[in-house]
Design an enzyme around this catalytic site. Structure first.
Site, mmCIF file in Angstrom:
data_model
loop_
_atom_site.group_PDB
_atom_site.id
_atom_site.type_symbol
_atom_site.label_atom_id
_atom_site.label_comp_id
_atom_site.label_asym_id
_atom_site.label_seq_id
_atom_site.Cartn_x
_atom_site.Cartn_y
_atom_site.Cartn_z
ATOM 1 N N PHE A 325 5.049 -4.407 6.729
ATOM 2 C CA PHE A 325 4.308 -5.034 7.816
ATOM 3 C C PHE A 325 3.039 -4.242 8.106
ATOM 4 C CE2 PHE A 325 3.808 -4.961 12.586
ATOM 5 C CZ PHE A 325 3.171 -6.184 12.682
ATOM 6 N N CYS A 326 1.921 -4.949 8.276
ATOM 7 C CA CYS A 326 0.643 -4.348 8.661
ATOM 8 C C CYS A 326 0.277 -3.225 7.671
ATOM 9 C CB CYS A 326 0.709 -3.861 10.102
ATOM 10 S SG CYS A 326 -0.891 -3.443 10.830
ATOM 11 N N MET A 327 0.007 -2.029 8.165
ATOM 12 C CA MET A 327 -0.359 -0.922 7.291
ATOM 13 C C MET A 327 0.734 -0.627 6.272
ATOM 14 S SD MET A 327 -1.096 3.042 8.300
ATOM 15 C CE MET A 327 -2.411 2.735 9.474
ATOM 16 N N GLY A 329 2.454 -2.801 4.667
ATOM 17 C CA GLY A 329 2.231 -3.689 3.534
ATOM 18 C C GLY A 329 1.122 -3.188 2.632
ATOM 19 N N ILE A 354 3.421 -8.656 5.099
ATOM 20 C CA ILE A 354 3.436 -9.402 6.358
ATOM 21 C C ILE A 354 2.318 -8.881 7.255
ATOM 22 C CG2 ILE A 354 4.813 -10.131 8.335
ATOM 23 C CD1 ILE A 354 7.320 -9.294 6.720
#
Length: 591
Positions: A325-327, A329, A354
């Site tokens: 998720f976010c960083m 990913g 994501i």
């Protein structure tokens, strides 16, 4: 017949006033014993802020004809607004209305009272015109434009009539009912917050309602591996057999992993375990001065790639499905690119990103801080401590959603003296982590400022030239429609840089809430489209909307890309690694 106004209860008001004064006395003593330190250091370049505002305003004045047209349009809209004010029954449509999701003006008096309605409409219309004024600038530097727009937005948020006693109907009613005791108690609340040293507006939720490992981050499991950067949680199977390929989650550094493991009724971890997945989660350490030199290479190598190896050891599986998720990913993408360069891509079964970026061309409001001046200022700012503090990061994220995360709390705690309701998501949001100096230096320059990750071979990591096109395993990229951190269109652009044919899913809601969308809630919906177009708007125009959560759709995709037969439920550690402690682990608990 008009219902008479409710009169205050005198005794109740006196009792509340007495308690408020006692509360203020205690808060004042605590404040004097713990005065806040005044630091002038900033993590950004103030001269660059002034230069951005100057250049953007110069760009506005460079178009006198457009400026005149803007003024004429404003005159027409103000005239219409005042006409509608005096003849509300004749107006087919209000001249101005709050944007979708703006909850500041939900009180009935903002519409029923001519006085409050005029305040609301005047503020919203003036805000619209000021935004259009700035957006009309010919200034081409994206960072300068974003900074000017950010400053204007913060000003507009601050001067909203909802933030003042005499222009907020709810606050006025509360003040009359309590004979002003709410303002005394609210001032005490402010002093208590200042005495913590973290600044004002800290109590967004009732922290006492949640206990990590008990009713939050409480999916049964254990820590099966630990090094100086991370712990790895494995979760206890709840099905007799499980999918052959294990699943490993990589979280961002700025917040702890358990956004995906909040209360059991909303936990993505628990839901995945119940669907027959063997779930592992990376739990990053909250770094201190000793982690100063831990850079991107460490988090990718000693972090993500090491975690992949340990999950393979525990499960005996040749490949691992990754999601981040976010960083997280972005780190996941870099780790997979390193393995591809080493000829070890077969260790990754699939990758899911994501709300994660690999193309940093358009960072929306965050572009304001993506320039050499601000990056240099941040380098100096964190040089002494060796990290950027979690409180500073939280304030920055809060500023980007000031009405929801700052001003609503200001009104609730300082003007209304209301206790914050319990929110597991806000509890997680406030439970942040530091980020080491070395990591920020590389991440800010190579990825954010220079935007090199999308260029094959432009980023070298762990001795390998990263090329996302060499990632040919199945990839799913998930954007969130109302994401204020990673624009869904920016996330969408990322799929053109991977090899193979990445799938794109667009979930509803925002950056955090759009991820935590349990199927039982039947909320938000999601969009899919098999079209390979690289145009985000064209993709969305042809997309099919599905009701409910994207979780089942993604889980089905994971199963479809797993060639192995189901295996008996795996034990914690798999007989290869010792269970060090119960999940969620000491790195999350801060023990």
């Amino acid at each position: 017949m008009t219902k008479p106004p409710k009169m205050p209860n005198p005794q109740a008001s006196i009792d509340y006033l007495t308690d408020a004064c006692a509360k203020l006395s205690g808060a004042m003593q605590h404040f004097l014993q713990n005065p806040p330190s005044l630091s002038m250091a900033t993590s950004y370049d103030t001269s660059a802020v002034l230069a951005a505002m100057t250049d953007v305003m110069t760009g506005v004045m460079a178009q006198p004809q457009r400026l005149i047209e803007t003024q004429m349009k404003a005159f027409d809209e103000w005239s219409r607004m005042w006409q509608d004010m005096w003849t509300p029954g004749l107006a087919a449509k209000p001249a101005v209305a709050p944007e979708r999701g703006d909850r500041r003006f939900s009180d009935a008096d903002w519409e029923s009272s001519p006085f409050f309605r005029s305040l609301k409409d005047s503020h919203l219309l003036a805000a619209r015109h000021l935004r259009e004024f700035v957006q009309s600038s010919t200034e081409e530097d994206k960072s300068k434009r974003a900074m000017a727009e950010l400053i204007v937005e913060q000003y507009l948020n601050a001067v909203s009539p909802t933030n003042f006693i005499l222009t907020n109907p709810q606050v006025m009613r509360r003040t009359i009912d309590t004979c002003g005791a709410n303002l005394i108690a609210g001032f005490a609340n402010m002093l208590e917050d200042l005495a913590t040293g973290r600044g004002i507006v800290q109590r967004r939720t009732d922290d006492g309602a949640f206990r990590l490992g008990e009713n939050l981050a409480c999916t049964p499991g254990g820590v099966v591996f630990q090094n100086h950067l991370m712990q790895i949680n494995q979760y206890t199977a709840t099905t007799a057999s499980v999918r052959a390929r294990p699943l490993l989650y990589v979280p961002p550094l700025v917040n702890k992993y358990y956004m995906i493991d909040l209360q059991p009724a909303s936990s993505l971890v628990k839901w995945l375990v119940d669907q027959g997945h063997t779930v592992f989660v990376v739990s990053w350490v909250d770094p201190d001065e000793s982690h100063r030199d831990c850079g991107v290479e460490d988090y990718v190598g000693t972090g993500v790639i090491e975690a992949i190896e340990q999950v393979r050891k525990v499960t005996g599986s040749d490949a691992v499905d990754l999601f981040g998720f976010c960083m997280g990913g972005t780190l996941l993408s870099m780790a997979t690119a390193v393995l591809a360069a080493r000829g070890e891509l077969d260790k990754v079964g699939s990758a899911t990103l994501i709300g994660a970026l690999v193309d940093f061309t358009d960072m929306m409001e965050w572009s304001a801080f993506v320039n050499d001046a601000h990056v240099d200022a941040l380098d100096v700012h964190i040089g002494d401590k060796g990290y950027i503090a979690k409180d500073e990061l939280q304030r920055l994220f809060s500023m980007m959603r000031a009405n929801d995360l700052i001003w609503s709390s200001y009104i609730s705690h300082y003007l209304l003296d209301k206790e914050a309701p319990p929110s597991d998501l806000l509890f997680w949001f406030e439970d942040g982590s530091h980020i080491p100096e070395a990591f920020l230096r590389t991440y800010n320059r190579k990825l954010l400022l220079e935007d090199k990750l999308r260029e094959p071979g432009a980023v070298t990591l762990l001795g390998e030239h990263l090329d996302l096109t060499q990632i040919t395993v199945p990839v799913t990229i998930i954007g969130l429609k109302d994401d204020h951190v990673s624009s869904w269109k920016s996330v969408f652009r990322g799929r053109q840089y991977f090899g193979g044919e990445p799938i794109y899913i667009l979930g509803g809601s925002g950056h955090n809430a759009g991820v935590i969308n349990h199927p039982s809630r039947k909320k938000h919906g999601f969009w899919t489209n098999a079209d390979k177009t690289t145009d985000a708007d064209a993709w969305f125009a042809g997309a099919q909307k599905h009701e409910g959560s994207w979780w089942p759709h993604w889980s089905d995709w994971l199963y479809a890309n797993d060639p192995g037969e189901e295996v008996p439920a795996r034990k914690l550690g798999g007989g290869k690694l010792k269970v060090l402690e119960k999940a969620p682990g000491s790195y999350v608990l801060g023990a």
